[in-house]
Each structure stands twice: as C-alpha cells, then as structure tokens.
Write a protein that holds these residues in place. Structure first.
Motif, PDB file in Angstrom:
ATOM      1  N   ILE A  19       8.237  42.217  -6.161  1.00 34.80           N
ATOM      2  CA  ILE A  19       7.887  42.639  -4.799  1.00 34.80           C
ATOM      3  C   ILE A  19       7.467  41.432  -3.969  1.00 34.80           C
ATOM      4  CG2 ILE A  19       6.171  43.885  -3.429  1.00 34.80           C
ATOM      5  CD1 ILE A  19       6.256  46.102  -5.480  1.00 34.80           C
ATOM      6  N   ILE A  20       6.616  40.561  -4.553  1.00 30.43           N
ATOM      7  CA  ILE A  20       6.085  39.423  -3.794  1.00 30.43           C
ATOM      8  C   ILE A  20       7.157  38.368  -3.566  1.00 30.43           C
ATOM      9  CG2 ILE A  20       4.385  37.550  -3.808  1.00 30.43           C
ATOM     10  CD1 ILE A  20       2.562  39.381  -5.460  1.00 30.43           C
ATOM     11  N   VAL A  70      11.067  45.938  -1.481  1.00 31.37           N
ATOM     12  CA  VAL A  70       9.661  46.269  -1.732  1.00 31.37           C
ATOM     13  C   VAL A  70       9.532  47.743  -2.108  1.00 31.37           C
ATOM     14  CG1 VAL A  70       7.403  46.569  -0.639  1.00 31.37           C
ATOM     15  CG2 VAL A  70       8.716  44.475  -0.246  1.00 31.37           C
ATOM     16  N   LEU A  71      10.117  48.590  -1.299  1.00 26.89           N
ATOM     17  CA  LEU A  71       9.943  50.025  -1.530  1.00 26.89           C
ATOM     18  C   LEU A  71      10.661  50.494  -2.789  1.00 26.89           C
ATOM     19  CD1 LEU A  71      10.039  51.461   2.094  1.00 26.89           C
ATOM     20  CD2 LEU A  71       8.076  50.931   0.632  1.00 26.89           C
ATOM     21  N   THR A  74       5.665  43.652  -9.889  1.00 20.26           N
ATOM     22  CA  THR A  74       4.828  43.214  -8.772  1.00 20.26           C
ATOM     23  C   THR A  74       5.300  41.853  -8.273  1.00 20.26           C
ATOM     24  OG1 THR A  74       3.043  44.253  -9.999  1.00 20.26           O
ATOM     25  CG2 THR A  74       2.430  43.009  -8.041  1.00 20.26           C
ATOM     26  N   ASN A 106      11.135  39.094   3.419  1.00 20.88           N
ATOM     27  CA  ASN A 106      10.888  40.165   4.391  1.00 20.88           C
ATOM     28  C   ASN A 106      11.849  41.344   4.196  1.00 20.88           C
ATOM     29  OD1 ASN A 106       8.641  39.714   5.889  1.00 20.88           O
ATOM     30  ND2 ASN A 106       9.672  38.389   7.368  1.00 20.88           N
ATOM     31  N   ASP A 107      12.100  41.659   2.924  1.00 25.91           N
ATOM     32  CA  ASP A 107      13.087  42.690   2.592  1.00 25.91           C
ATOM     33  C   ASP A 107      12.357  43.976   2.214  1.00 25.91           C
ATOM     34  OD1 ASP A 107      14.965  44.312   1.509  1.00 25.91           O
ATOM     35  OD2 ASP A 107      15.683  42.877   0.008  1.00 25.91           O
ATOM     36  N   LEU A 108      12.146  44.831   3.205  1.00 21.60           N
ATOM     37  CA  LEU A 108      11.336  46.024   2.977  1.00 21.60           C
ATOM     38  C   LEU A 108      11.951  46.953   1.934  1.00 21.60           C
ATOM     39  CD1 LEU A 108       8.789  47.455   3.853  1.00 21.60           C
ATOM     40  CD2 LEU A 108      10.100  48.631   5.618  1.00 21.60           C
ATOM     41  N   GLY A 110      10.882  40.590  -2.439  1.00 20.94           N
ATOM     42  CA  GLY A 110      10.740  41.482  -1.296  1.00 20.94           C
ATOM     43  C   GLY A 110      10.003  40.833  -0.131  1.00 20.94           C
ATOM     44  N   ILE A 111       8.752  40.427  -0.378  1.00 17.41           N
ATOM     45  CA  ILE A 111       7.921  39.889   0.702  1.00 17.41           C
ATOM     46  C   ILE A 111       8.476  38.561   1.206  1.00 17.41           C
ATOM     47  CG2 ILE A 111       5.636  39.013   1.294  1.00 17.41           C
ATOM     48  CD1 ILE A 111       4.482  41.093  -0.620  1.00 17.41           C
TER      49      ILE A 111
END
Lengths: 622, 579
Positions: B42-43, B55-56, B39, B50-52, B46-47
């Motif tokens: 992801i934060i 994240v996915l 998690t 701004n790397d989608l 990813g976030i």
C-alpha cells in the motif's frame, strides 16, 4: 474431625469462584491492608503513568522519524531523534522495572500481613470453630485464597491500571493525530472486541460452570474409589467401578469440549479482530495519504497504536475474572477473621489469679453444643486438690463434654465452674491451661523430633528434663530403641510410632508440663498388652499429687479413684467410691455387670446416637 | 521432555486432529505474516504512485485474508481442544483401569492421596500441555522463523540485526531463568513449611490450646512467614527484570532498524514501506520468542506431571493371576496355612514366620495378639491380597495361587479394618457385598450386624445417603455397615479384621451370636479377649509367630501369654460398654 475434604466434597477445590457477596465491603477491608503500603502504591501508580506515557511516545516518534527525517532525507535530524527514542525506551524499561519491583513488595508484604493475621486469629478462635468446620476448607482459605490475592497484587493490579491508561492514551492521541483514521481504528477494534466478548463470554462461563460441575463429580468418584480401593478389590467391584468411571469420564469430555471450544476460539478471533483493524487502518490510511490528508508516518504510527490498543482490550476482560476470584478469596478470608474470638478473662482485666491447689468445683452447670439439645443438665461436682475423679458412663453421656468445659474449650450456658474457689471466667486462660495437663487417647504429635514433641509441655526444659520425664512416663525404653533415639523425626500422623507409643509421648509431655490439674482419656483399645501396662504405670505416676479427672475404662483405675461420677444422659446419677456404688446396686453396678452378660446396652447406643445427633445439628447450623 | 514424550501414544487415536491442528496454525500464521507485506505494498506502490485503486484493492485483500485467517485459527482451536480433551479422557481412563488392576502391595507404595492427585490434577496439567503444544508451541516458532524469513525478503541487509538481537535475548532469558529457578524451588519448600504448621495447628488444636502455646505457635509461624516473604521476594526480584530488559532490547533493536533503515531509504536501497514492514516483522519475531520461552516454562511443570503419571502406568500388579485359574469342585469353606512366612517387601523383616493352622468348615477361628503382631497380615493372605513369601495358603484344599482370583474373592468375604463407605444409600452400601442381593437379604444382613436399629433411626432409613455427601455415621455405625456388607455376600468364609473395635462389648457379642447361627467359617481378628472366648479355636500371635493355639479353656490352662492378656483385660475390667 480430620483434615481433608469436608462435606463440600472433593469437587470443592475445583469450584469456580463464587459471586462476591459484598463487593464494596470486601474492597474496603482489603484496602485496610493495602493502606500500610500507601506510599509504595502511590509511587507505583506514578510509575505506571510514566511507563504508559512513554510507551505511547515510541510510535509517535517513529511516525515523526519517517515524515520529518527519513522521507526528506535529514540524517542528522534522524540521528538526534534516535537518541531521544533510545532515552524514551530506556526510561520506559526503567520505570517498568521499578514499578514491578515495588508492586511485588506490596504484594508480598500485604500477603504476609494477611497470613499473620489469619494464623493469629486461628489461635484465638474457640474450639467450636475447629470442631464444626472441615479443616480442608480452612486450609484452602489460607493457601489458595491468599495465593489468588498475591497474584492479583503482583501483576493484575498494575496491568489493569496500565491497560486502562494505555487504552485511553492511545485513543486520545489517535483522535488528536487524525480523527478519521482514529474512528476507523477504534471503531473496528473496540466494537468488534466488545461484540466478541458479549457473544462468547457468557457462553464460555456457562460452559465452564458445567465442566467444573462434572469434573467435581468425576474427581469425587476417583477419590472415593481410590480411598476405598482395598474394599473395592476385596468385593470384586473393579469392573463395576470402571463402568461408572467411564460413563462419567465421557460426560465430562463432552462438556469440556463444549466449554473449551468456546474458550479456545477466543484467541484466533481476537487475532482476526486485530488483523481486520490493521487492514482497515492500512487501507483507509493509504486512501487518506493519497488524498493528501495525512502522511505515511502517521499511518505507520496508527498501525503501531492499533496493535497497542488490542492488548488492553483483551487483557481487561481476562483481568476482570482474576479480580473477581481474588475478591471472592478475600471475602472468604475475612469470614474467618470475623469469627468471634474465644472469650478470655484477660479482656476483663481480672484474671491474674494463680492456680495453686487445683480444687475444681461445678455448681449446677448446664451446657448444650447447639443451644437446643442439652448435653449436661445441672451438673455439680467437687474435686479436692490431689484427688482422682473417675468419670464413668456410656459413650455420649457427657464425659468428654465435662472435660471440654474444665479446659474452657467451650463456654457453659448456666451455672459456675470454680477452680481454687475462683470462677473459671475470671481466670486467665493462659494461666488456666498452664496448670492443666491433658492426655487424649489419640495423642497428637507434631512433625519434629521426639525431643521437641515432649518439650512442647515446657519450652524451657533442658534435654535432661525431657529424658527424665520420658523415663517417668515409661517412654524412655521404646524411644531409645528408635533409629535416632530422641532425635527421631516423627511424622504428623506419627506413622513411625504405634498409637500406644504416641500416648506414652503425650504422657511424658504432660509430666514435663507439671500441671496442677490433669485430664486423662484412658481408652486404649488398640494397644498391645505391654505398652498398655506402661501407659497404666505412666498415668499412675502422672496422677500423683495432682487433681485428676479420668475418663476411665479400666476397673483398676476406677477402683483406685477417690470418687466415681456415673454420668448418664447429661446428669450425674450416682457418685461415690467403687465399693459404695456396688453396694447401692444402681446403674454403676449394672454397668459393671454388663461385661459378663445382660445390661444396659440399649441405653448405651441410644445415648451415643443422641450426642452425635446434637453435634451434627450444631454443625449444620454453622 | 522424555517423560512427556512417552505419553504421546495416547495421542495416536487422535492422529488426524494432531496433524490438522498445526496445519491450520501454519495457515493462520502465514496470513498474519502477509499483512505487513501488504501494508508495504500500500505504501510503496499505492501511496508512492498516488494509485488509489491499488490502495483500496490491497486493503480489501487484507480484510479478505484476515477472514480466511480466522477460519484457520478457529479450526486449529477446535482440533486442538478435541485432541487435548480426548487425550485427557483416555489417559485418565488408562490410569483408572491400571489402579483397578493393581495389588495391595502396589497401593501401599503409591499412597492413596498421591494417586488421587495423579488422576486429577496431573491429568489436567497434561491435557493443557497437549493443547498448548498443538497451538502455541506451533505458533511461537512459526511466528519467529516466519517473521525472520519475511524480514530477510523485505530488507536483506537490515536482517543482519537478528544476528545480534536473538543471541542477546536468549542469553538474558537463559541467565535470569537459571538464577530464578532454584529460588522458586526454595519458595515452594518455604510454602510447604508454613502450610504444614497451619495444618498441624488445625489437627492438633486441642493440644495447642491445652498447653496454651498460642504465642509459641504464632512465633513459629511468624518465622516461617517472614522466611517465605523474603525468599519469594528474592525470586521475584529476578523475575521482574525479565520483561523490562527484554522490552529494552527489542526497542533498541527497533531504533537500530529505524536508523540503519532510514539511512538505506536515504541511499535509495529500500522504500519507506519496506522499513515499516521490517520493523513490524522485528516486533512479531520478538513476540514469538517471548511466547516460546514462556511456554517452555509451563512445559517443565507438565514434565513433572508426566513423570508422576508414568510411574502409575509403569507399575505392574505384584500378584500375577493364576494360569490355571481353577475352582474346587464343591465349596466347603476350609482354610489352611502350611508353614507360611511373609514379608511386605524383599528388604523388610518378615511379619509372619512359619505359620501353620487349619480352620475346618463351619468352625470359627479367632486371632489374638498385640498391634503389629501380624494378625491383619494373616487374614490378608487368605483372599490373596498379598502372596506368601514361603509356604502355602490353601482354601478348600487348593493353593490360593491356583484359584481363579475373582472366584476366590467371591468365596472369601472380608470386612476390612477401615470401614469404607461409598456415596449412595445405606442399602447401596450393604449391597456392595453382592449387587444382586434382594432388599430382604440386605435387611437380614443389617439385622445380623446389629445395624438395623440405628438405620431405622435415620431419617430415610435404608435410603439415607451416606458417604461424601451423606449423613455422618459414628465409627461403630460404619463398622456395623461394613459387617452387614460382608454378611450379605453369602460367602462360605467370612473374615472380620478387627472390625468391631468401635462397637460396644454388648453389641459385639450379639453380632457374634448372630454369626454363629450362620453355617459359615468365621475368622476374626480381635484385640479384646471378650470377643474371642467363644471361638472354636484361638491362636495367639506374637511377633509374627503363633505362641499359643487352642480353645479358651485350653489356653487358660496352658498358655502364659494368653493368661497375661486375660488378666490385663478382664481383671482390670472394661467398665465402659463402648471403647
């Protein structure tokens, strides 16, 4: 009938909670008990709402902390928010504690009331109830069933309420915060949980039912073998028993593995559902943040909420089972409370007739235990005050039944029983039994000292009175040889005194009670000669000046009786004194003769079996 | 935990499962512990960028891992259940075998009721404990330690919070428990008290009613009930403190993490995602701690069960099988006591002193005496239920201690005082005496025991079910079945230990007459003089000594003790046929 497992078998206590027959009615009656605690319950519910709400605020504030203060770097704002969070958590714990405190009071007070009612009820139930119901079953209702209710009240009820409130609250807040994420979280968590429960639930229940059945059988085998262990050994049957046991043991193991594997994987699967939902929220949340549709703080809040949501979903299904067995328990308790009371003249507002002389009369009395097989048929008898009446006849002829009727343990079907000319039905039971003394052959003793056991006859008797009574009953001799004399603790079954000595104690108890009417059951087959002589003497003293009914076995007692009633097949077939009856040369003469050879043993056994069958039928009807 | 550990040998057979289950649990916990880290990824990666796709991908990885996790979890469950239930089945079997191997003296000490609980409830308790040990006892510490390690990796400085939190939590739990425990023991005592009153009122209902003591009993029960309520509340008041106080501590720790962590994020020391992950680990570790303390409580109960179970496993049969295990050449049915003294335990008074007598083959001996005079003790020495303290008991001229135990008990058939029936038919119960007896032999034995008449009166005759789920038989009927069982055995020596006490005199006489037709050595213990008058020899016991010996006529002329019994029973007469 002794305590212990009854016809249900030893497996009964392992049985799963049966279906609740009338849920609505049971809940309504349980509410009658909870009603006394209405105020506490209202306060508790308010407190539960409070804790559930405060529990929901925590994650919300955390999200705000991240979005509004930590990311922008507003440390003063963070400090203020932290103080608010501390206050929220403090409040949460405080309310939680108060709520638990109040609910444990509710539980204990309610259970206390239930126990009081059950016990008082047991005191009012007629003897028929105790004669026809296994004591083990009644005990289990009073202990296990009450305990289940206590548990559900202490923890279960508030957990159900707070689970529901938290679940609903979380869902609502999620939907308000970020509907898309909410749908993903709720969807994956709730739907998966339901699927799992739907699939595993019924399989587990079936498995457990099977397991309980086999456990019951195995425990039955264990109980029976160990209870009869000495016989098993005497007959060299150990190996045979071991074989039977191993076979059952293996069957149980297989069924248990099946049942418990289903139950055992629920935990990991629910853990998976939880992890899966969190993964979905994290992934989808991240996507939404990248898309700019939500914030990191909201995702953090959602991660917390998803965790919070998984708990109630798990708990509610567990609690449902617990609730179900508590209701079933309550229903079994209410069954006892609904049994009809012993009929008492006191309710007729008459019965203040005192018994002064002790004259007893039966007028055309008929009686049956089961309403089908008559045990007494048109019995009439008359006992003068202070006279001794010997009841003679084969086992099962109805002697014990006559006694059960004089004491009004059972109600007659027709005819009248009069004491001092007053109908038994118009005499207050307390007064009746105050003037009745009973000495049965298996003298029942309570756990307590010898002194307490004798004093049971008259509660305000002084120590001197008790010892005086013991002396008259010829019991003083052996009592003073006990390790602690009158202060010796007796066990319930009276293990530390012999059967004969127990009877001596009960004679002393009856002497102390000083009743007008006496009922004696004489049979003393397991008593040694000396004790027997003591019992004879004690009984003779006891009978002096009282109207006595004796189920007689000793010729000396019968000879000394003022009248002998020969009972056969529920009828008084002969009456008179010993010499008169011998001269008649009837049944009594033959009966006495049967001691030395020839006789009516055929009748004896047929009779015995008839009464047993009647009792068994009465039991079966219950 | 000492007692529980001793039972570990029963798990040896399931070694593989016992090793695999915790291993699987380690896998499951490891995956649980990776989730917050992912998690965080992801934060923070990813976030933040701004790397989608990060994240996915990470999200998909989390889903994938949770699926691997459930495989581990389910396997752990399956292994633990199998190990736990296998353990239970083996332990129960070991106990059952043990009980079958014990002697009468062991049974006297262990008590029937308590033995049954040990084989049923205690074993179930222990089986649950084993399963818990393999799962939760592994999971809880792993979760606690794993979370702390992961927290240290995530935010080392913030992890100093654990140094404060853990001792505080342990202190709170320990304090409350140590105060509450003694109170719960008191609660149990109060509960036992009112249950005893209840039990007494059920068993003694006639006495309570006869003396019209309901108000007294209600008061007595009421006091116990009040006491129970107050004691329970005093214990519960402490217990309800635990959950809120623990929650408060953990939540304060959480707030502290947010505060210090927030400052660190502000100072650029850690990322936001790390803070979220850290608070997650904090919660998980506390959860592990609470779980561990709860499980420990359960284990104290298992310890008590283990102790009771071990007590059975530790008892050694008092009677040691003969090393020679010989059998006499020809069975004749002779019994001889040679200066026998006997006491049930080394501390207690002897119940038999210097007993000597001989019963010749094919004759009968009656033992008469008051309760406690030692009659039953004498007969229980013949099949060697107990060993003599001094002297010898000889069966067919051979000391019973030299006999093969099984052969001795086949040689001596005894109907015990308590007539036990087992679940099954009447026929099964009689055949219990000799499993290979034919129907004709069973029926003949029933006829001799005067049981045939009532058996044929039963709905299904010999096939009627008796025992736990069967028909109710009267005491006299049970006794007659027990006698039939002893007869069908066909042993040269038959012992009836007061087994006609509930049978009426006439029937008893007919049983005796039937026995006389058999060419057996019969020893019977009796209270009623009518039962003994025809015996070849009568011995009268008083306080463990023989005070008179001879046949009825001899004793009537020579023995004052016998005369006294005769007078008290015959002259006062036993008017009613059945006792």
């Amino acid at each position: 009938m002794g305590p212990g497992p009854g016809p249900g078998g030893p497996g009964a206590r392992f049985k799963e909670a049966p279906e609740v027959k009338n849920r609505k009615e049971t809940v309504r009656r349980l509410w009658q008990y909870l009603k006394h605690e209405r105020l506490r319950l209202i306060v508790a519910v308010v407190l539960i709402i409070g804790t559930s709400a405060l529990g929901l605020v925590g994650p919300l504030l955390m999200g705000r902390a991240i979005d509004d203060y930590i990311i922008p770097g507003d440390m003063n704002g963070l400090a203020r928010l932290m103080l608010i969070m501390l206050a929220v958590y403090l409040g949460n714990s405080l309310l939680m504690w108060l709520q638990a405190l109040i609910m444990s009071q509710v539980a204990q007070r309610t259970v206390h009331l239930l126990r009081t009612d059950i016990f008082a009820k047991l005191q009012r139930l007629p003897l028929r109830f105790f004669d026809t119901r296994p004591h083990g079953d009644t005990m289990s209702r009073v202990t296990n069933d009450v305990e289940t209710i206590s548990q559900i009240l202490t923890e279960g009820a508030s957990q159900i309420v707070s689970s529901v409130l938290t679940g609903v609250g979380v869902i609502v807040l999620m939907l308000i915060l970020e509907p898309t994420l909410a749908v993903i979280s709720i969807g994956s968590l709730v739907i998966l949980s339901l699927v799992v429960n739907r699939y595993i639930g019924p399989r587990t229940r079936v498995g457990f039912r099977e397991q309980q059945k086999h456990l019951g059988t195995l425990n039955g085998l264990i109980e029976e073998t160990i209870s009869g262990q000495r016989t098993v050994m005497a007959y060299n049957q150990e190996n045979d028993r071991i074989e039977q046991f191993l076979e059952q043991n293996e069957t149980l193991r297989q069924h248990s593995v099946r049942a418990q594997t289903f139950a055992g994987v629920v935990g990991p699967i629910m853990n998976f559902v939880n992890n899966f939902s969190i993964a979905m929220v994290a992934g989808a949340g991240g996507w939404l943040v990248v898309d700019g549709r939500t914030t990191v703080g909201v995702v953090a809040t959602f991660l917390s909420y998803t965790r919070q949501l998984s708990q109630p979903v798990n708990q509610i299904s567990q609690m449902y089972n617990q609730l179900q067995s508590a209701l079933a328990g309550a229903e079994r308790i209410f069954e006892i409370l609904d049994e009809p009371d012993e009929i008492d003249a006191a309710s007729h507002e008459i019965g203040h007739q005192a018994i002064t002389r002790g004259e007893v009369e039966f007028r055309d009395v008929s009686f049956s235990y089961d309403g089908v097989t008559p045990i007494l048929k048109h019995v009439s008898l008359h006992a003068e005050p202070g006279s001794v009446t010997a009841l003679v006849g084969p086992t099962g002829a109805g002697k014990t039944t006559i006694i059960n009727l004089i004491t009004r343990f059972y109600e007659i079907d027709s005819g009248h029983i009069l004491i001092d000319g007053t109908d038994l039905k118009d005499i207050n039971k307390v007064e009746l039994r105050r003037q009745l003394g009973i000495v049965l052959q298996d003298g029942f003793l309570f756990a307590g000292t010898v002194m307490e056991n004798i004093r049971y006859g008259r509660l305000d008797a002084s120590d001197e009175d008790v010892i005086e009574a013991a002396k008259m009953a010829q019991a003083d001799d052996f009592i003073s040889h006990l390790p602690d004399g009158y202060d010796t603790e007796l066990t319930e079954r009276g293990g530390n005194v012999s059967q004969g000595q127990r009877q001596l104690i009960t004679i002393a108890r009856a002497l102390l009670a000083n009743p007008r009417i006496l009922i004696l059951d004489e049979a003393t087959s397991n008593v040694d000669t000396r004790t027997e002589r003591y019992i004879q003497e004690g009984m003779t003293r006891l009978m002096q000046g009282r109207t006595s009914f004796v189920i007689a076995h000793r010729l000396s007692t019968i000879r000394g009786a003022d009248q002998i009633l020969v009972i056969n097949q529920g009828e008084v077939i002969e009456r008179g004194t010993h010499t008169e009856l011998l001269e008649q040369g009837g049944f009594y003469a033959r009966l006495s003769g049967s001691q030395s050879g020839g006789g009516d043993e055929e009748i004896l056994r047929a009779e015995e079996e008839e009464e047993l069958r009647a009792m068994a039928r009465a039991q079966a009807q219950q | 935990m000492h007692e529980t550990r001793r039972l570990a040998s029963f798990l040896r057979k399931y070694k593989l499962l016992v090793i695999l289950a915790p291993l699987m649990m380690i896998g499951e916990v490891a995956i649980d512990l990776m989730q917050p880290r992912l998690t965080q990824h992801i934060i923070d990666v990813g976030i933040a960028n701004n790397d989608l796709s990060t994240v996915l991908q990470t999200g998909a990885l989390m889903v994938g891992l949770s699926i691997v996790g459930v495989v581990f979890g389910v396997l752990c469950g399956v292994f633990a259940v199998r190990a736990g239930l296998g353990f239970a089945a083996d332990l129960r079997a070991a106990l059952f075998r043990k009980v079958q191997s014990l002697s009468f003296a062991n049974l006297d000490k262990l008590e029937t009721g308590s033995l049954i609980t040990r084989l049923t409830n205690d074993v179930t308790q222990l089986s649950d404990a084993v399963q818990m040990m393999l799962r939760i006892m592994v999971r809880a510490p792993l979760l606690l330690i794993g979370s702390i390690i992961m927290a240290v990796f995530t935010a080392p400085k913030l992890s100093l919070l654990f140094v404060v939190l853990i001792p505080v939590l342990l202190l709170i739990v320990g304090l409350v428990m140590s105060k509450a425990f003694p109170r719960f023991i008191k609660v149990q005592a109060k509960l036992d008290h009112i249950n005893r009153i209840m039990q007494e009122n059920l068993a003694g209902v006639r006495v309570v009613k006869a003396f019209a003591r309901h108000r007294y009993e209600v008061d007595r029960f009421g006091r116990g009930n009040d006491d129970l309520r107050d004691t329970t509340l005093s214990a519960v008041y402490l217990m309800v403190l635990i959950a809120p106080v623990l929650m408060l501590t953990v939540n304060f720790g959480f707030v502290a993490a947010l505060w210090f962590g927030g400052n660190m994020v502000n100072d650029g020391e850690i990322e936001v995602g790390a803070l979220v992950a850290f608070s997650n680990y904090l919660m998980q570790s506390m959860f592990g701690l609470m779980m561990a303390s709860m499980v420990l409580m359960r284990f104290t109960r298992a310890e008590a069960s283990a102790q009771r179970v071990n007590e059975v496993l530790d008892s050694a049969p008092v009677i040691v099988a003969s090393t020679t295990a010989s059998v006499p050449a020809a069975p004749i049915g002779k019994v001889q006591f040679d200066h026998v003294s006997f006491s049930y335990s080394s501390e207690s008074e002897p119940v038999l002193r210097d007993i000597s007598f001989t019963v010749e083959p094919g004759t009968s001996l009656a033992i008469l005496g008051s309760t406690g005079s030692g009659k039953s003790s004498i007969v229980s020495l013949i099949p060697r239920f107990y060993d003599v303290t001094n002297g010898r008991v000889l069966v067919d001229d051979m000391d019973v201690r030299e006999w093969d135990e099984t052969r001795l008990r086949d040689h001596v058939s005894i109907a015990l005082q308590e007539s036990v029936l087992f679940s099954g038919t009447v026929r099964d119960n009689i055949r219990f005496g000799r499993p290979d007896a034919t129907d004709a032999e069973v029926e003949r034995a029933a006829r001799m025991a005067q049981a045939e008449e009532f058996i044929s009166g039963l709905e299904d005759g010999y096939d009627s079910l008796v025992g736990q789920r069967g028909v109710n038989l009267s005491g006299g009927q049970r006794q007659r079945l027990a006698i039939a069982r002893a007869i069908v055995r066909g042993a040269p020596i038959l012992i009836l230990d007061d087994s006609t006490s509930a049978v009426d005199v006439a029937t008893e006489r007919r049983i005796r007459n039937a026995l006389a037709e058999l060419n057996m050595t019969v020893i019977l213990v009796a209270q009623r003089i009518s039962a003994v008058v025809n015996a070849t020899k009568i011995i009268v016991l008083e306080n463990g000594r023989i005070v008179a010996e001879g046949n009825h006529e001899d004793l009537m002329t020579n023995s004052p003790a016998y005369q006294e019994i005769y007078r008290s029973q015959i002259e006062s007469g036993v008017a009613n046929g059945a006792a």
